[in-house]
Enzyme design. Structure first.
Site, short mmCIF file in Angstrom:
data_model
loop_
_atom_site.label_atom_id
_atom_site.label_comp_id
_atom_site.label_asym_id
_atom_site.label_seq_id
_atom_site.Cartn_x
_atom_site.Cartn_y
_atom_site.Cartn_z
N TYR A 114 -6.33 28.95 -18.03
CA TYR A 114 -5.63 29.82 -17.09
C TYR A 114 -5.79 31.26 -17.53
O TYR A 114 -5.60 31.58 -18.71
CB TYR A 114 -4.13 29.47 -17.06
CG TYR A 114 -3.29 30.43 -16.23
CD1 TYR A 114 -2.95 30.13 -14.92
CD2 TYR A 114 -2.82 31.63 -16.78
CE1 TYR A 114 -2.19 31.01 -14.15
CE2 TYR A 114 -2.06 32.51 -16.02
CZ TYR A 114 -1.75 32.19 -14.71
OH TYR A 114 -0.99 33.08 -13.96
N GLU A 137 -5.34 36.09 -10.33
CA GLU A 137 -5.13 34.85 -11.08
C GLU A 137 -6.29 33.89 -10.88
O GLU A 137 -6.74 33.69 -9.74
CB GLU A 137 -3.82 34.19 -10.61
CG GLU A 137 -3.51 32.87 -11.32
CD GLU A 137 -2.25 32.23 -10.77
OE1 GLU A 137 -1.17 32.44 -11.36
OE2 GLU A 137 -2.34 31.54 -9.74
#
Length: 389
Positions: free
Chosen positions: A109, A197
């Site tokens: 991530y 993101e």
């Protein structure tokens, strides 16, 4: 402002972030053809919506044939997606992304967002990708790496390498990820983003580093600098009343309660909603009409409020500064005469010429029988809650 995954992938690819190719479709026949054109035995069909939780909701599916792609697409386009982020009513799916499946060895991530405590953008990274970062923070906070960015220099290469190594990359892959992070930071600053993101960022079993999913949000206050981004805006998933308010220059967010708020100033609006909750009510909206309330602005604000069938009462809480209280009272009275208030309306005014304004409002109660005035915010909240119960 939000954009869809397929749009974000395209922008990040142009910015130097490795993104696998994909097709965007909006019909089942296009889905069938996209599978054939991709020429991969296993492919993924993903709903293009602004809400998360697609996988758990069944709106990300692996398919092994063109017929399966067509079936998956048909189901997604006919059903509303319901997830923890959509609420019980769910949302319609209008577009799908179809791409070759990737043989994943490990998921990570990475994101860049604004750290409001430090007052600067920050990189957030974790070796535990593919799941909500909030869950990682709860279960394993030590797995989350944070690196503040210099507001002018951005992310320097040594910082990118440091982050890559801290989340488990080594050798050539660490250098690749470092470059990816530097490019991501350049993109964040260049486009005035509030969030970028990638979840997941993956290593494939052949050693490639790829961004498989992307989410990008932009600062609305900077959109005037980016007409190309504004052109990507999709209002299909935005409440029609919120779209209408934006067009009228009003800051409006629809909520689930029954007491509408009309306030000038974001801080005052938040306080107003808090006090409504304190006395047992539930706000139906956030509505900031700004410092200079005009008759036309007040009329449109009331039209938007009353277009919500859940609204059972209205609380107006305005501080007369730039616009004096008597001018505000006149605007409210004219709006009431033109539109007609069929639900209880409680008005609390404070500021310049407030006594004149209160007399004007009291004098208008014959024509506006649902109108009440209040001496302070607590009094206003008590009255509107009582009137709606």
């Amino acid at each position: 402002m939000k954009i869809h995954e397929y749009q974000a992938r395209d922008l990040l690819g142009k910015a130097g972030v490795p993104v696998p190719p994909a097709r965007v479709v909006d019909t089942v026949d296009q889905a069938y053809q996209a599978y054939r054109d991709n020429a991969a035995p296993m492919q993924v069909v993903k709903a293009q919506v602004f809400a998360g939780g697609r996988g758990k909701a069944g709106f990300v599916k692996l398919v092994n044939s063109a017929d399966e792609a067509k079936t998956a697409a048909g189901w997604m386009l006919k059903n509303r997606m319901v997830s923890i982020q959509t609420g019980p009513d769910g949302i319609d799916v209008k577009r799908l992304l179809i791409a070759a499946a990737v043989d994943i060895a490990k998921e990570y991530y990475v994101s860049i967002t604004l750290d409001r405590v430090r007052g600067t953008p920050i990189v957030i990274a974790s070796s535990e990708g593919g799941m909500e970062i909030e869950e990682v923070a709860k279960k394993n906070p030590a797995a989350i790496i944070k690196e503040p960015l210099h507001p002018h220099l951005g992310l320097l290469p040594y910082q990118g390498l440091k982050i890559a190594k801290l989340i488990g990359f080594t050798g050539k892959q660490a250098s690749t990820v470092s470059k990816l992070l530097v490019n991501l930071a350049k993109f964040y600053f260049a486009y005035d983003c509030s969030l970028v993101e990638i979840n997941p960022l993956v290593i494939t079993k052949t050693g490639e580093v790829l961004a498989l999913d992307a989410k990008v949000q932009f600062d609305d206050n900077a959109l005037f600098r980016h007409p190309d981004i504004v052109a990507m805006k999709d209002d299909a998933e935005t409440d029609p009343l919120e779209v209408r308010a934006t067009q009228a220059g009003l800051n409006y967010i629809k909520l689930d309660g029954s007491i509408a708020c009309l306030v000038n100033g974001a801080g005052l609006a938040m306080a107003t909603m808090d006090v409504i909750k304190l006395f047992g009510g539930n706000p139906a909206n956030f509505l900031d009409v700004g410092g200079g309330v005009t008759a036309d602005g007040a009329k449109e604000a009331f039209r938007i409020i009353l277009a919500d069938p859940k609204v059972k009462g209205i609380l107006v809480n305005i501080f007369g500064g730039i616009a004096k209280c008597d001018l505000i009272a006149d605007a409210l009275i004219n709006a009431g005469k033109e539109i007609g208030f069929k639900v209880p309306l409680v008005v609390r005014l404070e500021g310049t010429n407030v006594e004149i304004a209160r007399k004007m409002l009291d004098g208008a109660r014959t024509e506006l029988p649902t109108l009440q005035t209040a001496i302070d915010l607590n009094d206003a909240a008590k009255k509107v809650v009582a009137a709606t119960q």
